[in-house]
Design an enzyme around this catalytic site. Structure first.
Site, PDB file in Angstrom:
ATOM      1  CG  ASP A  67     -35.366  49.891  65.391  1.00  0.00           C
ATOM      2  OD1 ASP A  67     -35.564  50.568  66.416  1.00  0.00           O
ATOM      3  OD2 ASP A  67     -34.730  50.311  64.416  1.00  0.00           O
ATOM      4  CG  ASN A 136     -27.520  52.903  55.469  1.00  0.00           C
ATOM      5  OD1 ASN A 136     -28.485  53.422  56.015  1.00  0.00           O
ATOM      6  ND2 ASN A 136     -27.100  51.693  55.784  1.00  0.00           N
ATOM      7  CG  HIS A 138     -30.831  52.503  58.207  1.00  0.00           C
ATOM      8  ND1 HIS A 138     -29.788  51.877  58.861  1.00  0.00           N
ATOM      9  CD2 HIS A 138     -31.184  53.549  59.009  1.00  0.00           C
ATOM     10  CE1 HIS A 138     -29.548  52.510  59.996  1.00  0.00           C
ATOM     11  NE2 HIS A 138     -30.368  53.530  60.102  1.00  0.00           N
ATOM     12  CD  GLU A 143     -28.862  48.765  57.892  1.00  0.00           C
ATOM     13  OE1 GLU A 143     -28.536  49.662  57.089  1.00  0.00           O
ATOM     14  OE2 GLU A 143     -28.745  48.890  59.114  1.00  0.00           O
TER      15      GLU A 143
END
Ligand code: PGA
Length: 242
Positions: A67, A136, A138, A143
């Site tokens: 990314d 979380n 991800h 996400e």
């Protein structure tokens, strides 16, 4: 999913580097899937040491990164291209022309994303992919989302929490990128082998959710459970809630 629990971050990093070195030694022109963040820094440090001390050879290696912020220029010290140069590429004999990081300056991000996906395919897929895991759950910038995930490389909006968390690295809120280009779960699944790393208590909830025995887009990392070759290497603190 194979699970290896280590004493600490250093042991996790050394084991992960060994997995990468084995692939490079076995296939000189292999394709490495790389990630940024605090977690893989120790692994990159080990790989640099293996290059310097044992001549681990990156001359024919290619890489694709997960990314990049959007928009951002590669010379910005918060860009993931800068990170990769700083932690790995500048210290080993990889040809930078063979390193691919999503282009934070792409004028047409949709076309760029399609081309990036095609690039991964043209390289013959990824031989080994390293991943971190978000608190979380991800992976990359995929996400958690109960409404589903976009499978291939795409432009995504960063959540308000992520923007806020990133703001400490930028001189003003205006400079914090609000979007990112990220490989999707399907792009990641093109890797023949995946190594996911987790270190520290802060990752314990995410590791527990990933291994809870249920795949769900509300914990993108849980989808890794259906890939045929995934190894989780995590330290005791990250594994403490399993
Ligand atoms: P970290 O990030 O390695 O900096 O903890 C991992 C991630 O958010 O994917």
């Amino acid at each position: 999913m194979k699970v290896i629990v280590t004493k600490n971050y250093e042991e996790m990093s050394a084991l992960a580097a060994k997995e990468f070195a084995a692939v490079i030694q076995n296939k000189a022109d292999c394709v490495l899937g790389l990630a940024t963040g605090d977690t893989p820094i120790g692994m990159y440090r080990e790989l640099v040491a293996m290059h310097e001390k044992n001549g681990l050879d990156f001359s024919k290696v290619s890489s694709v990164n997960l990314d990049e912020y959007y928009p951002i220029t590669p010379d910005n010290d918060q860009s993931y291209r800068y990170f990769m140069n700083y932690h790995l590429f500048d210290h080993v004999n990889i040809d930078k022309a063979n390193t691919n990081v999503p282009d934070g300056t792409a004028v047409d991000p949709d076309t760029f994303c399609r081309d990036y996906e095609a690039k991964i395919d043209a390289l013959g897929g990824i031989d080994i992919q390293v991943l971190g895991i978000g608190r979380n759950g991800h992976i990359g910038f995929n996400e958690p989302d109960a409404n589903g995930l976009i499978p291939d490389t795409h432009l995504t909006d960063l959540t308000a929490n992520t923007i806020e968390a990133n703001s400490r690295f930028f001189s003003s809120m205006d400079e914090v990128p609000k979007q990112a280009l990220t490989m999707g779960i399907h792009s990641v699944f093109k890797a023949r082998k995946i190594v996911i790393l987790a270190s520290g208590e802060g990752k314990a909830d995410a590791v527990r959710a990933m291994l809870a025995g249920k795949i769900t887009t509300t914990c993108p990392a849980s989808l890794l459970c259906i890939h045929p070759d995934v190894t989780l290497i995590c330290d005791e603190a990250a594994y403490s809630k399993v």
